[in-house]
Design an enzyme around this catalytic site. Structure first.
Site, PDB file in Angstrom:
ATOM      1  N   THR A 123       8.468  30.476 -21.484  1.00 55.14           N
ATOM      2  CA  THR A 123       8.864  29.737 -22.682  1.00 55.14           C
ATOM      3  C   THR A 123       7.878  30.079 -23.791  1.00 55.14           C
ATOM      4  O   THR A 123       6.687  30.253 -23.543  1.00 55.14           O
ATOM      5  CB  THR A 123       8.987  28.219 -22.411  1.00 55.14           C
ATOM      6  OG1 THR A 123       9.709  27.612 -23.482  1.00 55.14           O
ATOM      7  CG2 THR A 123       7.648  27.529 -22.283  1.00 55.14           C
ATOM      8  N   CYS A 139       4.941  20.626 -28.103  1.00 53.98           N
ATOM      9  CA  CYS A 139       5.733  20.551 -26.871  1.00 53.98           C
ATOM     10  C   CYS A 139       4.864  20.883 -25.664  1.00 53.98           C
ATOM     11  O   CYS A 139       3.823  21.523 -25.792  1.00 53.98           O
ATOM     12  CB  CYS A 139       6.902  21.530 -26.917  1.00 53.98           C
ATOM     13  SG  CYS A 139       8.054  21.229 -28.259  1.00 53.98           S
ATOM     14  N   HIS A 183      10.505  22.811 -20.920  1.00 52.65           N
ATOM     15  CA  HIS A 183       9.903  22.830 -22.265  1.00 52.65           C
ATOM     16  C   HIS A 183      10.189  21.460 -22.873  1.00 52.65           C
ATOM     17  O   HIS A 183      11.269  21.201 -23.389  1.00 52.65           O
ATOM     18  CB  HIS A 183      10.532  23.963 -23.080  1.00 52.65           C
ATOM     19  CG  HIS A 183       9.939  24.152 -24.439  1.00 52.65           C
ATOM     20  ND1 HIS A 183       9.619  25.404 -24.930  1.00 52.65           N
ATOM     21  CD2 HIS A 183       9.617  23.293 -25.426  1.00 52.65           C
ATOM     22  CE1 HIS A 183       9.133  25.280 -26.161  1.00 52.65           C
ATOM     23  NE2 HIS A 183       9.137  24.007 -26.493  1.00 52.65           N
TER      24      HIS A 183
END
Lengths: 166, 205
Positions: free
Chosen positions: A26, A32, A49
């Protein structure tokens, strides 16, 4: 010649699982959290994520994206791994992200979203008694992460700090 | 996500005009700062999946220079002024008169100059918007980051994040010389701000 490695991309507010040596990746984690779970016996891994700490703040119509919130993404990732044969008691967690990209005076709750994502993720992992074996969270920089489903190796790339393995 | 129940096309046109007026003023300010003509493209207004927003500036992992500020007041939102490395170097060169950083090692002076540019441009964008709408809109102190586009922009999507997986983005590209992109202005009003903007502009909701 290097053998082809299957790369499975996990988008923002998305999750996926991989085995057979595939790599989960990711990109551009800021506030995040990139959470990975790994079963070392079965050599299967999962990645989420996570964008926001709790689905309590979800509004509007439409279906809830359970990969987006810590409180719903972790149980779903565990469920997906268990359905592929992974044992919850064997799972180990590694995570990165939760940065505070911009510093402001007297930060509001939104400004502190990175640390809150990390805290919320840890709370849910704790509920499943999943151990966090390594983490690289906080700071004020972006990260791209990869989980190697064969070894459980977790790679973290950042602009300022290069590549690091945990 | 269905953001606008009625008159969706007309509303998108209105938002395009909002971008036009705001960014038009900002382009004039930039042109004055650099003492050379700066053009802008017609703003695009799109409800985009989160993933695609970073694609606008080269992808989630592309390193960009971003000045972020929060818009406070009657119609709150997030604003970014985003430059890729090369244009940032050219702007610094034009402004400071000496060679800018190699790699991503910017000096304090260069960072502070970029921050100030962002501040001036955002200020002119917002003040023209405030004049046009009669709404009170003021920028917070800007904050600068040199980092991955995805990491930076995701910060501006949190307000939309609670509603769905798309965000409405008013994107204006600055052009230099032969239509080469110089930078982007992103305005991402909070979801609650749209009705206020439309009401202020006399658009039926």
């Amino acid at each position: 010649m290097m053998p082809e490695v299957t790369l499975i991309k996990v988008g923002m507010a998305d999750l996926n699982v991989a085995d057979g040596g595939a790599v989960l990746k990711t990109t551009g984690l800021g506030s995040c959290v990139g959470l990975t779970l790994f079963d070392p016996d079965l050599r299967i891994g999962g990645m989420a994520h996570i964008m926001l700490p709790s689905s309590d703040i979800a509004r509007g119509e439409g279906q809830l994206n359970i990969a987006k919130y810590a409180d719903t993404a972790v149980p779903e990732l565990v469920r997906r791994l268990a359905s592929r044969g992974a044992a919850i008691h064997r799972l180990v967690a590694k995570m990165a992200g939760g940065a505070q990209m911009f510093a402001f005076m007297g930060g509001t709750d939104t400004m502190r979203i990175g640390p809150r994502n990390v805290e919320a993720t840890k709370q849910v992992l704790d509920r499943f008694s999943i151990r966090i074996v390594a983490e690289d969270t906080g700071g004020s920089y972006g990260r791209t992460v990869e989980l190697y489903s064969h070894s459980g190796v977790f790679l973290i790339r950042s602009v300022q700090h290069g590549v690091k393995e945990i | 996500m269905n953001l606008f129940r009625n008159n969706a096309d007309f509303k998108l046109d209105v938002l395009r005009e909002v971008g036009n007026i705001g960014a038009g003023n900002a382009a004039t300010a930039l042109s004055t700062l650099l003492n050379k003509p700066v053009d802008m493209a017609v703003p695009t207004v799109n409800l985009l999946p989160f993933e695609e927003i970073a694609e606008r500036v080269g992808g989630s992992e592309a390193v960009v220079i971003a000045i972020f500020l929060r818009v406070e007041g009657d119609a709150p939102g997030n604003m970014f002024f985003i430059l890729n490395r090369e244009p940032a170097r050219r702007i610094l060169q034009g402004l400071l008169g000496f060679g800018a950083a190699e790699n991503d090692d910017y000096s304090e002076l260069e960072l502070s100059a970029l921050n100030e540019i962002g501040n001036i441009l955002a200020g002119s964008y917002l003040s023209s918007l405030a004049d046009f709408t009669g709404l009170r809109m003021s920028p917070t102190v800007p904050s600068l980051a040199v980092d991955m586009a995805g990491a930076i922009l995701s910060y501006g999507l949190l307000q939309f994040g609670t509603m769905g997986d798309d965000a409405l983005l008013i994107d204006t590209t600055f052009l230099e010389g032969q239509q080469e992109a110089e930078g982007h202005f992103f305005l991402i009003p909070d979801p609650e701000s749209f009705d206020k903007l439309f009401r202020a502009l006399g658009v039926p909701i």
